[in-house]
Design a protein around this motif. Structure first.
Motif, PDB file in Angstrom:
ATOM      1  N   ALA A   1      84.889  72.038  47.850  1.00 21.81           N
ATOM      2  CA  ALA A   1      84.465  71.038  46.829  1.00 21.81           C
ATOM      3  C   ALA A   1      84.875  69.456  46.710  1.00 21.81           C
ATOM      4  CB  ALA A   1      83.811  71.868  45.815  1.00 21.81           C
ATOM      5  N   PRO A   2      83.871  68.490  46.764  1.00 18.37           N
ATOM      6  CA  PRO A   2      84.676  67.668  45.907  1.00 18.37           C
ATOM      7  C   PRO A   2      85.591  66.825  45.187  1.00 18.37           C
ATOM      8  CG  PRO A   2      82.527  66.566  46.108  1.00 18.37           C
ATOM      9  CD  PRO A   2      82.492  68.488  46.158  1.00 18.37           C
ATOM     10  N   PHE A   3      85.071  68.139  44.018  1.00 25.67           N
ATOM     11  CA  PHE A   3      86.343  68.413  42.820  1.00 25.67           C
ATOM     12  C   PHE A   3      86.159  69.100  42.301  1.00 25.67           C
ATOM     13  CE2 PHE A   3      81.639  66.697  42.838  1.00 25.67           C
ATOM     14  CZ  PHE A   3      81.161  67.898  42.013  1.00 25.67           C
ATOM     15  N   PRO A   4      87.008  69.709  41.375  1.00 33.14           N
ATOM     16  CA  PRO A   4      87.322  71.522  40.740  1.00 33.14           C
ATOM     17  C   PRO A   4      85.640  72.163  40.304  1.00 33.14           C
ATOM     18  CG  PRO A   4      88.731  69.312  40.073  1.00 33.14           C
ATOM     19  CD  PRO A   4      88.040  68.589  40.592  1.00 33.14           C
ATOM     20  N   ILE A   5      85.804  72.779  40.548  1.00 31.38           N
ATOM     21  CA  ILE A   5      85.051  73.713  39.976  1.00 31.38           C
ATOM     22  C   ILE A   5      84.969  74.664  39.533  1.00 31.38           C
ATOM     23  CG2 ILE A   5      82.615  72.232  41.244  1.00 31.38           C
ATOM     24  CD1 ILE A   5      82.663  74.640  43.882  1.00 31.38           C
ATOM     25  N   GLY A   6      84.029  76.200  39.453  1.00 29.92           N
ATOM     26  CA  GLY A   6      85.240  77.717  38.915  1.00 29.92           C
ATOM     27  C   GLY A   6      84.509  77.086  37.210  1.00 29.92           C
ATOM     28  N   VAL A   7      84.029  78.743  36.381  1.00 30.58           N
ATOM     29  CA  VAL A   7      83.432  79.074  35.200  1.00 30.58           C
ATOM     30  C   VAL A   7      85.055  79.611  34.688  1.00 30.58           C
ATOM     31  CG1 VAL A   7      80.934  79.050  36.000  1.00 30.58           C
ATOM     32  CG2 VAL A   7      82.955  81.396  36.124  1.00 30.58           C
TER      33      VAL A   7
ATOM     34  N   PHE B   1      74.024  76.022  39.157  1.00 33.38           N
ATOM     35  CA  PHE B   1      75.048  75.511  37.799  1.00 33.38           C
ATOM     36  C   PHE B   1      76.386  75.655  38.096  1.00 33.38           C
ATOM     37  CE2 PHE B   1      70.691  73.880  37.967  1.00 33.38           C
ATOM     38  CZ  PHE B   1      70.979  71.835  37.737  1.00 33.38           C
ATOM     39  N   VAL B   2      77.500  74.932  37.612  1.00 37.77           N
ATOM     40  CA  VAL B   2      78.472  75.831  36.984  1.00 37.77           C
ATOM     41  C   VAL B   2      78.742  74.523  35.329  1.00 37.77           C
ATOM     42  CG1 VAL B   2      79.448  76.957  39.345  1.00 37.77           C
ATOM     43  CG2 VAL B   2      79.993  75.188  38.436  1.00 37.77           C
ATOM     44  N   GLY B   3      78.986  75.135  35.334  1.00 36.37           N
ATOM     45  CA  GLY B   3      79.484  74.846  34.262  1.00 36.37           C
ATOM     46  C   GLY B   3      81.356  75.258  33.422  1.00 36.37           C
ATOM     47  N   HIS B   4      82.078  74.046  33.556  1.00 36.27           N
ATOM     48  CA  HIS B   4      83.432  74.178  33.259  1.00 36.27           C
ATOM     49  C   HIS B   4      84.080  73.171  32.211  1.00 36.27           C
ATOM     50  CE1 HIS B   4      84.572  71.492  36.101  1.00 36.27           C
ATOM     51  NE2 HIS B   4      83.245  71.736  36.948  1.00 36.27           N
ATOM     52  N   ALA B   5      85.612  72.785  32.275  1.00 33.86           N
ATOM     53  CA  ALA B   5      85.951  72.021  31.090  1.00 33.86           C
ATOM     54  C   ALA B   5      86.059  71.090  31.187  1.00 33.86           C
ATOM     55  CB  ALA B   5      87.645  72.766  31.269  1.00 33.86           C
ATOM     56  N   GLY B   6      85.862  70.626  32.436  1.00 33.17           N
ATOM     57  CA  GLY B   6      85.885  69.338  33.407  1.00 33.17           C
ATOM     58  C   GLY B   6      84.025  68.665  33.000  1.00 33.17           C
ATOM     59  N   GLY B   7      82.827  69.243  33.065  1.00 31.59           N
ATOM     60  CA  GLY B   7      81.654  69.290  32.983  1.00 31.59           C
ATOM     61  C   GLY B   7      80.766  70.032  33.580  1.00 31.59           C
ATOM     62  N   ILE B   8      79.712  69.425  34.674  1.00 29.83           N
ATOM     63  CA  ILE B   8      78.610  70.339  35.606  1.00 29.83           C
ATOM     64  C   ILE B   8      78.942  70.031  36.312  1.00 29.83           C
ATOM     65  CG2 ILE B   8      76.413  70.600  34.378  1.00 29.83           C
ATOM     66  CD1 ILE B   8      76.610  71.482  31.731  1.00 29.83           C
ATOM     67  N   ALA B   9      78.640  70.894  36.915  1.00 33.41           N
ATOM     68  CA  ALA B   9      78.165  70.990  38.699  1.00 33.41           C
ATOM     69  C   ALA B   9      77.682  71.859  39.311  1.00 33.41           C
ATOM     70  CB  ALA B   9      79.846  70.496  39.523  1.00 33.41           C
TER      71      ALA B   9
ATOM     72  N   THR C   1      74.737  72.046  42.686  1.00 32.12           N
ATOM     73  CA  THR C   1      74.918  72.414  44.104  1.00 32.12           C
ATOM     74  C   THR C   1      72.838  72.897  44.709  1.00 32.12           C
ATOM     75  OG1 THR C   1      75.130  73.069  46.135  1.00 32.12           O
ATOM     76  CG2 THR C   1      75.900  75.057  45.034  1.00 32.12           C
ATOM     77  N   GLU C   2      72.206  72.540  45.672  1.00 32.42           N
ATOM     78  CA  GLU C   2      70.977  72.607  45.801  1.00 32.42           C
ATOM     79  C   GLU C   2      71.203  74.204  47.555  1.00 32.42           C
ATOM     80  OE1 GLU C   2      67.934  69.539  46.211  1.00 32.42           O
ATOM     81  OE2 GLU C   2      69.738  68.713  44.695  1.00 32.42           O
ATOM     82  N   ASP C   3      72.244  74.286  48.024  1.00 33.86           N
ATOM     83  CA  ASP C   3      72.802  74.834  49.364  1.00 33.86           C
ATOM     84  C   ASP C   3      73.950  75.177  49.175  1.00 33.86           C
ATOM     85  OD1 ASP C   3      74.540  72.200  49.928  1.00 33.86           O
ATOM     86  OD2 ASP C   3      73.242  71.293  51.911  1.00 33.86           O
ATOM     87  N   GLY C   4      74.331  75.174  47.813  1.00 36.68           N
ATOM     88  CA  GLY C   4      76.040  75.859  47.865  1.00 36.68           C
ATOM     89  C   GLY C   4      77.147  75.572  48.969  1.00 36.68           C
ATOM     90  N   LEU C   5      76.284  73.930  49.986  1.00 36.38           N
ATOM     91  CA  LEU C   5      77.729  73.834  51.077  1.00 36.38           C
ATOM     92  C   LEU C   5      77.960  72.088  49.895  1.00 36.38           C
ATOM     93  CD1 LEU C   5      75.673  74.217  53.964  1.00 36.38           C
ATOM     94  CD2 LEU C   5      77.476  75.705  52.446  1.00 36.38           C
ATOM     95  N   SER C   6      76.874  71.379  49.517  1.00 39.28           N
ATOM     96  CA  SER C   6      77.620  70.040  49.319  1.00 39.28           C
ATOM     97  C   SER C   6      76.745  70.176  47.378  1.00 39.28           C
ATOM     98  CB  SER C   6      75.819  69.246  49.600  1.00 39.28           C
ATOM     99  OG  SER C   6      75.735  69.194  51.057  1.00 39.28           O
ATOM    100  N   TRP C   7      77.989  69.572  47.303  1.00 42.20           N
ATOM    101  CA  TRP C   7      77.713  69.712  45.488  1.00 42.20           C
ATOM    102  C   TRP C   7      77.427  68.285  44.592  1.00 42.20           C
ATOM    103  CZ3 TRP C   7      78.216  74.182  42.593  1.00 42.20           C
ATOM    104  CH2 TRP C   7      78.298  75.234  43.394  1.00 42.20           C
ATOM    105  N   THR C   8      77.369  68.144  43.589  1.00 39.47           N
ATOM    106  CA  THR C   8      76.896  66.834  43.135  1.00 39.47           C
ATOM    107  C   THR C   8      77.579  66.797  41.203  1.00 39.47           C
ATOM    108  OG1 THR C   8      75.404  66.314  43.386  1.00 39.47           O
ATOM    109  CG2 THR C   8      75.220  65.616  41.793  1.00 39.47           C
ATOM    110  N   ALA C   9      78.321  66.409  40.997  1.00 35.30           N
ATOM    111  CA  ALA C   9      78.872  66.540  39.155  1.00 35.30           C
ATOM    112  C   ALA C   9      77.903  65.923  38.623  1.00 35.30           C
ATOM    113  CB  ALA C   9      80.265  64.904  39.793  1.00 35.30           C
ATOM    114  N   GLY C  10      77.767  66.253  37.408  1.00 38.80           N
ATOM    115  CA  GLY C  10      76.533  66.170  36.180  1.00 38.80           C
ATOM    116  C   GLY C  10      77.098  66.289  35.551  1.00 38.80           C
ATOM    117  N   LEU C  11      76.166  66.125  33.946  1.00 38.01           N
ATOM    118  CA  LEU C  11      76.975  66.030  32.824  1.00 38.01           C
ATOM    119  C   LEU C  11      78.536  66.089  32.712  1.00 38.01           C
ATOM    120  CD1 LEU C  11      75.209  65.308  29.978  1.00 38.01           C
ATOM    121  CD2 LEU C  11      75.323  67.910  29.836  1.00 38.01           C
ATOM    122  N   THR C  12      79.906  65.470  31.448  1.00 37.44           N
ATOM    123  CA  THR C  12      80.987  65.451  31.773  1.00 37.44           C
ATOM    124  C   THR C  12      80.607  66.174  30.256  1.00 37.44           C
ATOM    125  OG1 THR C  12      80.855  63.513  31.191  1.00 37.44           O
ATOM    126  CG2 THR C  12      81.377  63.902  33.102  1.00 37.44           C
ATOM    127  N   GLY C  13      82.089  66.753  30.490  1.00 36.29           N
ATOM    128  CA  GLY C  13      82.701  67.294  28.789  1.00 36.29           C
ATOM    129  C   GLY C  13      82.621  68.546  29.444  1.00 36.29           C
TER     130      GLY C  13
END
Length: 204
Positions: free
Chosen positions: A128-134, A148-156, A158-170
């Motif tokens: 992914a273009p940034f850290p993901i994980g739960v 959606f995955v939520g983690h210490a850096g925010g929410i990320a 994906t609509e296809d499992g291939l491209s990721w978008t950074a969402g709400l931070t925090g």
């Protein structure tokens, strides 16, 4: 069917129940060795447990197993993921399904690395273009055609499992009530009907 994992008498086990009242222990496959359960996930139609072995105080990630009914389990060679900075390995143990693709992200660590599969027989390593994980048992959530995955850096998401978008931070833990996606964190509680625009719940 309900499925749970537990630790008893020095070993981990999986139990299933048709009603949440009566439970039956289920046999897990031997594989190369089945040790402590790292995570238990469910995505659409498949349960997944991942596990690791205690080898003289060193914990070695050791694959997993899948089941479609919570009763019969099949060993799967679930790969490990290199964590950020290359200073360790994490298990790809938190699972979601989007667009026919099973997406396995890190369970307990942040890393750009994750894997996808369509059948659990082979896995494709992806980045992914940034850290993901739960973490903190924050399971992935599928809603509004996104995963959606939520983690210490925010929410990320994906609509296809291939491209990721950074969402709400925090720092957020996610829930879905069937209508709204709810994010609970140190900044209060927010909700969304698309996972993109968020409204803060007053008084939180």
């Amino acid at each position: 069917v309900f499925v749970s994992s537990r630790y008893e008498d020095g070993t981990d086990a999986v139990d299933s129940s048709p009603d949440g009242v009566a439970w039956t222990e289920r046999a897990l496959p031997a594989g190369p060795g089945f040790g402590y359960i790292q995570s238990l996930s469910f995505a659409t139609d498949t349960f997944l447990v991942t596990h690791y072995m205690d080898e003289g105080g060193e914990y070695a990630l050791d694959g997993g197993a899948t089941s479609v009914d919570g009763v019969t389990w099949t060993f799967r060679n679930v790969p490990a993921l290199e964590t950020d900075g290359g200073d360790g390995m994490a298990q790809a143990g938190s699972m979601m399904k989007i667009g026919g693709l099973y997406v396995l992200v890190s369970s307990g660590n942040l890393t750009e690395n994750y894997v996808t599969t369509t059948n659990f027989s082979s896995f494709t390593a992806r980045t992914a273009p940034f850290p993901i994980g739960v973490y903190r048992s924050n399971d992935p959530v599928v809603a509004f055609g996104k995963a959606f995955v939520g983690h210490a850096g925010g929410i990320a998401y994906t609509e296809d499992g291939l491209s990721w978008t950074a969402g709400l931070t925090g720092d957020w833990v996610l829930f879905f009530d069937g209508v709204r996606l709810i994010a609970k964190g140190s900044a209060g509680v927010k909700h969304s009907t698309d996972g993109i625009s968020w409204t803060t719940v007053s008084g939180t």
